[in-house]
Design a protein around this motif. Structure first.
Motif, PDB file in Angstrom:
ATOM      1  N   MET A   1      55.355  33.969  40.527  1.00 10.75           N
ATOM      2  CA  MET A   1      54.212  34.341  39.729  1.00 10.75           C
ATOM      3  C   MET A   1      53.198  35.036  40.622  1.00 10.75           C
ATOM      4  O   MET A   1      52.821  34.529  41.680  1.00 10.75           O
ATOM      5  CB  MET A   1      53.622  33.096  39.076  1.00 10.75           C
ATOM      6  N   ALA A   2      52.746  36.192  40.206  1.00 13.10           N
ATOM      7  CA  ALA A   2      51.789  36.965  40.986  1.00 13.10           C
ATOM      8  C   ALA A   2      50.395  36.343  40.865  1.00 13.10           C
ATOM      9  O   ALA A   2      49.983  35.913  39.796  1.00 13.10           O
ATOM     10  CB  ALA A   2      51.758  38.406  40.497  1.00 13.10           C
ATOM     11  N   THR A   3      49.677  36.284  41.972  1.00  7.59           N
ATOM     12  CA  THR A   3      48.312  35.763  41.990  1.00  7.59           C
ATOM     13  C   THR A   3      47.352  36.912  41.725  1.00  7.59           C
ATOM     14  O   THR A   3      47.429  37.946  42.387  1.00  7.59           O
ATOM     15  CB  THR A   3      48.008  35.129  43.368  1.00  7.59           C
ATOM     16  N   PRO A   4      46.444  36.753  40.761  1.00  8.89           N
ATOM     17  CA  PRO A   4      45.479  37.829  40.532  1.00  8.89           C
ATOM     18  C   PRO A   4      44.612  38.028  41.771  1.00  8.89           C
ATOM     19  O   PRO A   4      44.258  37.073  42.457  1.00  8.89           O
ATOM     20  CB  PRO A   4      44.644  37.346  39.356  1.00  8.89           C
ATOM     21  N   SER A   5      44.273  39.256  42.053  1.00 12.43           N
ATOM     22  CA  SER A   5      43.468  39.543  43.239  1.00 12.43           C
ATOM     23  C   SER A   5      41.977  39.351  42.974  1.00 12.43           C
ATOM     24  O   SER A   5      41.188  39.302  43.910  1.00 12.43           O
ATOM     25  CB  SER A   5      43.736  40.972  43.720  1.00 12.43           C
ATOM     26  N   GLU A   6      41.609  39.223  41.714  1.00 15.22           N
ATOM     27  CA  GLU A   6      40.189  39.123  41.398  1.00 15.22           C
ATOM     28  C   GLU A   6      40.012  38.449  40.040  1.00 15.22           C
ATOM     29  O   GLU A   6      40.789  38.664  39.114  1.00 15.22           O
ATOM     30  CB  GLU A   6      39.612  40.541  41.354  1.00 15.22           C
ATOM     31  N   LEU A   7      38.956  37.642  39.934  1.00 17.16           N
ATOM     32  CA  LEU A   7      38.588  37.001  38.681  1.00 17.16           C
ATOM     33  C   LEU A   7      37.121  37.325  38.434  1.00 17.16           C
ATOM     34  O   LEU A   7      36.278  37.035  39.284  1.00 17.16           O
ATOM     35  CB  LEU A   7      38.790  35.486  38.751  1.00 17.16           C
ATOM     36  N   ARG A   8      36.792  37.913  37.296  1.00 17.74           N
ATOM     37  CA  ARG A   8      35.408  38.268  36.996  1.00 17.74           C
ATOM     38  C   ARG A   8      34.946  37.507  35.761  1.00 17.74           C
ATOM     39  O   ARG A   8      35.547  37.616  34.703  1.00 17.74           O
ATOM     40  CB  ARG A   8      35.269  39.759  36.737  1.00 17.74           C
ATOM     41  N   VAL A   9      33.884  36.720  35.966  1.00 17.68           N
ATOM     42  CA  VAL A   9      33.267  35.989  34.866  1.00 17.68           C
ATOM     43  C   VAL A   9      31.759  36.001  35.081  1.00 17.68           C
ATOM     44  O   VAL A   9      31.297  36.199  36.204  1.00 17.68           O
ATOM     45  CB  VAL A   9      33.773  34.523  34.767  1.00 17.68           C
ATOM     46  N   GLN A  10      31.001  35.775  34.034  1.00 14.75           N
ATOM     47  CA  GLN A  10      29.555  35.693  34.193  1.00 14.75           C
ATOM     48  C   GLN A  10      29.119  34.294  34.584  1.00 14.75           C
ATOM     49  O   GLN A  10      28.101  34.111  35.237  1.00 14.75           O
ATOM     50  CB  GLN A  10      28.850  36.129  32.907  1.00 14.75           C
ATOM     51  N   ARG A  11      29.899  33.300  34.180  1.00 12.37           N
ATOM     52  CA  ARG A  11      29.567  31.924  34.503  1.00 12.37           C
ATOM     53  C   ARG A  11      30.855  31.117  34.583  1.00 12.37           C
ATOM     54  O   ARG A  11      31.731  31.255  33.739  1.00 12.37           O
ATOM     55  CB  ARG A  11      28.654  31.358  33.432  1.00 12.37           C
ATOM     56  N   LEU A  12      30.938  30.262  35.608  1.00 10.45           N
ATOM     57  CA  LEU A  12      32.076  29.379  35.772  1.00 10.45           C
ATOM     58  C   LEU A  12      31.559  27.955  35.620  1.00 10.45           C
ATOM     59  O   LEU A  12      30.623  27.548  36.318  1.00 10.45           O
ATOM     60  CB  LEU A  12      32.711  29.571  37.151  1.00 10.45           C
ATOM     61  N   VAL A  13      32.119  27.190  34.689  1.00 12.33           N
ATOM     62  CA  VAL A  13      31.711  25.808  34.444  1.00 12.33           C
ATOM     63  C   VAL A  13      32.901  24.904  34.734  1.00 12.33           C
ATOM     64  O   VAL A  13      33.996  25.127  34.215  1.00 12.33           O
ATOM     65  CB  VAL A  13      31.249  25.617  32.979  1.00 12.33           C
ATOM     66  N   ILE A  14      32.669  23.886  35.564  1.00  6.96           N
ATOM     67  CA  ILE A  14      33.708  22.924  35.899  1.00  6.96           C
ATOM     68  C   ILE A  14      33.350  21.608  35.212  1.00  6.96           C
ATOM     69  O   ILE A  14      32.231  21.110  35.356  1.00  6.96           O
ATOM     70  CB  ILE A  14      33.829  22.740  37.419  1.00  6.96           C
ATOM     71  N   THR A  15      34.303  21.050  34.472  1.00  8.24           N
ATOM     72  CA  THR A  15      34.073  19.803  33.749  1.00  8.24           C
ATOM     73  C   THR A  15      35.021  18.726  34.257  1.00  8.24           C
ATOM     74  O   THR A  15      36.064  19.015  34.847  1.00  8.24           O
ATOM     75  CB  THR A  15      34.294  19.996  32.235  1.00  8.24           C
TER      76      THR A  15
END
Length: 171
Positions: A1-15
């Motif tokens: 499985m290829a790993t994405p080189s970049e992740l773009r989000v405006q907000r990351l929430v960890i629960t």
């Protein structure tokens, strides 16, 4: 499985497993500056790494700051740094600043406050290549009660009445 080189989000929430927010990475709503917030299991802020105005400073330039909160979400410790200054502020349980330690290009010091007024100020200044150490005591109206200064020319002590008039000077 290829790993994405970049992740773009405006907000990351960890629960957590219960769905409670435990961490957020995103932009602060008021300033659009990046911030990382960690939450206590009860939902209150526990710590934040953000760009904020220096404690007690008027709105303006922001500095990198680490804010530590108690279980009630009140700020209890603030560490800040910018290209011009750095400092630390300790707050009482109500979230009111009580003790500050700072370093600026020409001065460094310690300020002890009653929550409203800086009551004791111990500082070291460099004025025109002349070092000066000062201890300043203030009353609840920010009136100077006493100053003790020491430098190359010796030391001086000044005492003041509540109306600001000097009552004693040595030498």
């Amino acid at each position: 499985m290829a790993t994405p080189s970049e992740l773009r989000v405006q907000r990351l929430v960890i629960t957590d497993e219960a769905g409670r927010t435990r961490a957020e990475l995103g932009l602060a709503p008021d300033a659009q500056e990046p911030q990382l917030v960690l939450y206590h299991p009860n939902g209150q802020r526990w710590a934040a790494l953000a760009m904020v105005p220096p404690p007690g400073a008027p709105e303006g330039p922001r500095e990198a700051a680490l804010l530590l909160h108690d279980e009630a979400g009140k700020t209890r410790v603030s560490l800040g740094a910018s290209g011009r200054s750095s400092g630390m502020v300790l707050y009482d349980p109500r979230g009111i600043a009580g003790l500050a330690l700072y370093m600026e290009p020409d001065s460094q010091g310690l300020v002890i406050s009653d929550g409203e007024v800086p009551r004791i100020h111990l500082r070291y200044n460099q004025h025109d290549d002349t070092p000066l150490s000062e201890l300043i005591l203030q009353d609840e109206q920010k009136g100077t009660q006493a100053t003790l200064r020491g430098g190359r020319g010796g030391a001086s002590l000044n005492l003041y009445r509540p109306d600001g008039e000097r009552t004693f000077q040595a030498p």
